[in-house]
Design a protein around this motif. Structure first.
Motif, PDB file in Angstrom:
ATOM      1  N   ALA A  56      25.660  16.854  76.491  1.00 27.50           N
ATOM      2  CA  ALA A  56      26.437  16.643  75.265  1.00 27.50           C
ATOM      3  C   ALA A  56      25.530  16.477  74.064  1.00 27.50           C
ATOM      4  N   MET A  57      24.421  15.751  74.251  1.00 30.48           N
ATOM      5  CA  MET A  57      23.507  15.509  73.145  1.00 30.48           C
ATOM      6  C   MET A  57      22.761  16.771  72.715  1.00 30.48           C
ATOM      7  N   LYS A  58      22.647  17.733  73.628  1.00 32.58           N
ATOM      8  CA  LYS A  58      21.924  18.967  73.318  1.00 32.58           C
ATOM      9  C   LYS A  58      22.819  20.030  72.683  1.00 32.58           C
ATOM     10  N   GLU A  59      24.132  19.875  72.783  1.00 31.68           N
ATOM     11  CA  GLU A  59      25.043  20.870  72.231  1.00 31.68           C
ATOM     12  C   GLU A  59      24.950  20.886  70.708  1.00 31.68           C
ATOM     13  N   SER A  60      24.902  22.066  70.142  1.00 38.32           N
ATOM     14  CA  SER A  60      24.844  22.182  68.682  1.00 38.32           C
ATOM     15  C   SER A  60      26.228  21.956  68.087  1.00 38.32           C
ATOM     16  N   LEU A  61      26.251  21.386  66.892  1.00 34.82           N
ATOM     17  CA  LEU A  61      27.515  21.135  66.204  1.00 34.82           C
ATOM     18  C   LEU A  61      28.006  22.412  65.536  1.00 34.82           C
ATOM     19  N   LEU A  62      29.299  22.613  65.547  1.00 33.90           N
ATOM     20  CA  LEU A  62      29.884  23.770  64.892  1.00 33.90           C
ATOM     21  C   LEU A  62      29.993  23.527  63.393  1.00 33.90           C
ATOM     22  N   GLU A  63      29.849  24.577  62.615  1.00 33.45           N
ATOM     23  CA  GLU A  63      30.145  24.494  61.197  1.00 33.45           C
ATOM     24  C   GLU A  63      31.655  24.435  61.022  1.00 33.45           C
ATOM     25  N   ALA A  64      32.102  23.954  59.859  1.00 34.95           N
ATOM     26  CA  ALA A  64      33.540  23.782  59.632  1.00 34.95           C
ATOM     27  C   ALA A  64      34.333  25.062  59.884  1.00 34.95           C
ATOM     28  N   PRO A  65      33.919  26.221  59.357  1.00 32.99           N
ATOM     29  CA  PRO A  65      34.687  27.457  59.616  1.00 32.99           C
ATOM     30  C   PRO A  65      34.727  27.807  61.102  1.00 32.99           C
ATOM     31  N   GLU A  66      33.617  27.536  61.811  1.00 37.61           N
ATOM     32  CA  GLU A  66      33.566  27.860  63.237  1.00 37.61           C
ATOM     33  C   GLU A  66      34.534  26.989  64.035  1.00 37.61           C
ATOM     34  N   GLU A  67      34.562  25.689  63.737  1.00 37.98           N
ATOM     35  CA  GLU A  67      35.454  24.805  64.494  1.00 37.98           C
ATOM     36  C   GLU A  67      36.910  25.121  64.200  1.00 37.98           C
ATOM     37  N   ARG A  68      37.225  25.471  62.953  1.00 28.50           N
ATOM     38  CA  ARG A  68      38.604  25.806  62.607  1.00 28.50           C
ATOM     39  C   ARG A  68      39.038  27.107  63.280  1.00 28.50           C
ATOM     40  N   GLU A  69      38.120  28.069  63.394  1.00 30.68           N
ATOM     41  CA  GLU A  69      38.437  29.313  64.091  1.00 30.68           C
ATOM     42  C   GLU A  69      38.659  29.061  65.578  1.00 30.68           C
ATOM     43  N   ALA A  70      37.848  28.167  66.159  1.00 30.90           N
ATOM     44  CA  ALA A  70      38.026  27.831  67.576  1.00 30.90           C
ATOM     45  C   ALA A  70      39.376  27.156  67.804  1.00 30.90           C
ATOM     46  N   ILE A  71      39.752  26.260  66.900  1.00 29.54           N
ATOM     47  CA  ILE A  71      41.054  25.589  67.019  1.00 29.54           C
ATOM     48  C   ILE A  71      42.182  26.595  66.877  1.00 29.54           C
ATOM     49  N   ARG A  72      42.047  27.512  65.909  1.00 31.46           N
ATOM     50  CA  ARG A  72      43.095  28.527  65.705  1.00 31.46           C
ATOM     51  C   ARG A  72      43.260  29.387  66.953  1.00 31.46           C
ATOM     52  N   ARG A  73      42.152  29.816  67.518  1.00 36.21           N
ATOM     53  CA  ARG A  73      42.221  30.670  68.713  1.00 36.21           C
ATOM     54  C   ARG A  73      42.863  29.917  69.883  1.00 36.21           C
ATOM     55  N   TRP A  74      42.585  28.631  69.994  1.00 35.68           N
ATOM     56  CA  TRP A  74      43.187  27.847  71.073  1.00 35.68           C
ATOM     57  C   TRP A  74      44.678  27.656  70.846  1.00 35.68           C
ATOM     58  N   GLN A  75      45.051  27.257  69.632  1.00 36.00           N
ATOM     59  CA  GLN A  75      46.454  26.959  69.344  1.00 36.00           C
ATOM     60  C   GLN A  75      47.319  28.209  69.330  1.00 36.00           C
ATOM     61  N   VAL A  76      46.804  29.285  68.778  1.00 37.21           N
ATOM     62  CA  VAL A  76      47.607  30.504  68.612  1.00 37.21           C
ATOM     63  C   VAL A  76      47.514  31.431  69.814  1.00 37.21           C
ATOM     64  N   GLU A  77      46.310  31.582  70.357  1.00 37.80           N
ATOM     65  CA  GLU A  77      46.089  32.561  71.419  1.00 37.80           C
ATOM     66  C   GLU A  77      45.922  31.930  72.798  1.00 37.80           C
ATOM     67  N   GLY A  78      45.818  30.607  72.839  1.00 34.46           N
ATOM     68  CA  GLY A  78      45.591  29.956  74.129  1.00 34.46           C
ATOM     69  C   GLY A  78      44.232  30.292  74.715  1.00 34.46           C
ATOM     70  N   ASP A  79      43.234  30.531  73.859  1.00 34.48           N
ATOM     71  CA  ASP A  79      41.899  30.940  74.270  1.00 34.48           C
ATOM     72  C   ASP A  79      41.127  29.738  74.825  1.00 34.48           C
ATOM     73  N   ARG A  80      40.994  29.660  76.145  1.00 35.25           N
ATOM     74  CA  ARG A  80      40.317  28.528  76.773  1.00 35.25           C
ATOM     75  C   ARG A  80      38.815  28.518  76.458  1.00 35.25           C
ATOM     76  N   ALA A  81      38.236  29.702  76.274  1.00 30.93           N
ATOM     77  CA  ALA A  81      36.820  29.759  75.926  1.00 30.93           C
ATOM     78  C   ALA A  81      36.585  29.109  74.565  1.00 30.93           C
ATOM     79  N   ALA A  82      37.501  29.338  73.625  1.00 27.55           N
ATOM     80  CA  ALA A  82      37.382  28.722  72.304  1.00 27.55           C
ATOM     81  C   ALA A  82      37.514  27.212  72.408  1.00 27.55           C
ATOM     82  N   LEU A  83      38.442  26.736  73.256  1.00 27.14           N
ATOM     83  CA  LEU A  83      38.610  25.298  73.453  1.00 27.14           C
ATOM     84  C   LEU A  83      37.347  24.689  74.034  1.00 27.14           C
ATOM     85  N   GLU A  84      36.734  25.388  74.998  1.00 25.32           N
ATOM     86  CA  GLU A  84      35.528  24.841  75.621  1.00 25.32           C
ATOM     87  C   GLU A  84      34.389  24.750  74.609  1.00 25.32           C
ATOM     88  N   VAL A  85      34.248  25.742  73.749  1.00 20.17           N
ATOM     89  CA  VAL A  85      33.219  25.696  72.708  1.00 20.17           C
ATOM     90  C   VAL A  85      33.442  24.490  71.805  1.00 20.17           C
TER      91      VAL A  85
END
Length: 249
Positions: free
Chosen positions: A9-38
């Motif tokens: 967990a400590m080694k994982e890089s933090l997402l930039e704001a646009p990246e995290e919002r895109e990951a959330i959108r893909r999870w909520q709209v498309e059910g993209d589990r890979a985006a949720l894991e990121v």
């Protein structure tokens, strides 16, 4: 989703704001589990950090962090992409709620404060305090048991009331998230209901029932009805947006 430990967990890089919002959108709209894991991997340190405030027992810490990860998933499910707020700020309530609820099920993890263990191992405790900590670790006595005249406990004597920098940052983040959630909840109320809640519940010194009734030109009975209805609606919205029931008692 693969489990993630503290070191990872400590080694994982933090997402930039646009990246995290895109990951959330893909999870909520498309059910993209890979985006949720990121998203979860990027914020796993938040779950581990908050969990570490409650325990330094490796087994219990892992359980609490897992509850925090569940909180992150719930936050990802309900995050409003129209709101201008970072995911970590919004998720803080969900993570803390999950962890604090889990602590009640494994209460023994906080019998011995980590500071007491560190001071015991470094020889900074008196013989009496050293013996008390050892007894608590063996389950013989709980540190929250009253001692002396009953006004203090061993826990009071061994735990510092001062926050460290990480706790200060977490508290500020939670405060901002709380303000945002309350503001959003007030938006579902009509003008009269919102005014009553602000004057009767959100001020440091609440206005009296008579003062509010006079200012709003309504009877005391009518004002009570408006206040009860507003509190019911407000409670429902807050629970839907991350507040734990124990916070609303």
């Amino acid at each position: 989703m693969m489990p993630i430990n503290f070191q990872a967990a400590m080694k994982e890089s933090l997402l930039e704001a646009p990246e995290e919002r895109e990951a959330i959108r893909r999870w909520q709209v498309e059910g993209d589990r890979a985006a949720l894991e990121v998203l979860l991997r990027s914020h796993a340190r938040q779950a581990w950090s908050l969990a570490s405030r409650w325990s330094d027992n490796p087994a219990h810490l892992e359980d609490l962090a897992a509850e925090g990860m569940i909180g992150l998933i719930r936050a990802a499910d309900s995050f409003d992409l129209d709101q201008d707020v970072r995911f970590s700020t919004y998720a803080a309530w969900w993570v803390m709620n999950g962890i604090s609820s889990a602590v009640a099920r494994i209460k023994s993890v906080i019998d011995v404060p980590s500071r007491a263990l560190v001071e015991m191992r470094s020889g900074k405790l008196t013989d009496e305090d050293h013996a008390m900590v050892q007894m608590a670790m063996q389950g013989i006595v709980a540190l929250d048991a009253p001692v002396g005249d009953g006004t203090l406990s061993l826990l009071d004597a061994l735990v510092s009331a001062e926050r460290n920098p990480e706790e200060e940052a977490a508290a500020e983040s939670l405060h901002l998230a709380q303000q945002d959630l309350i503001a959003r909840a007030l938006n579902v109320l009509n003008d009269d209901e919102a005014e009553v809640i602000r004057r009767r519940r959100l001020q440091a010194v609440p206005d009296s029932l008579d003062d509010v009734a006079d200012a709003m030109r309504m009877s005391r009975d009518k004002l009570r009805q408006v206040e009860r209805r507003a509190l019911t609606r407000l409670r429902r919205v807050l629970l839907e947006n991350g507040f734990h029931r124990t916070m609303l008692n």
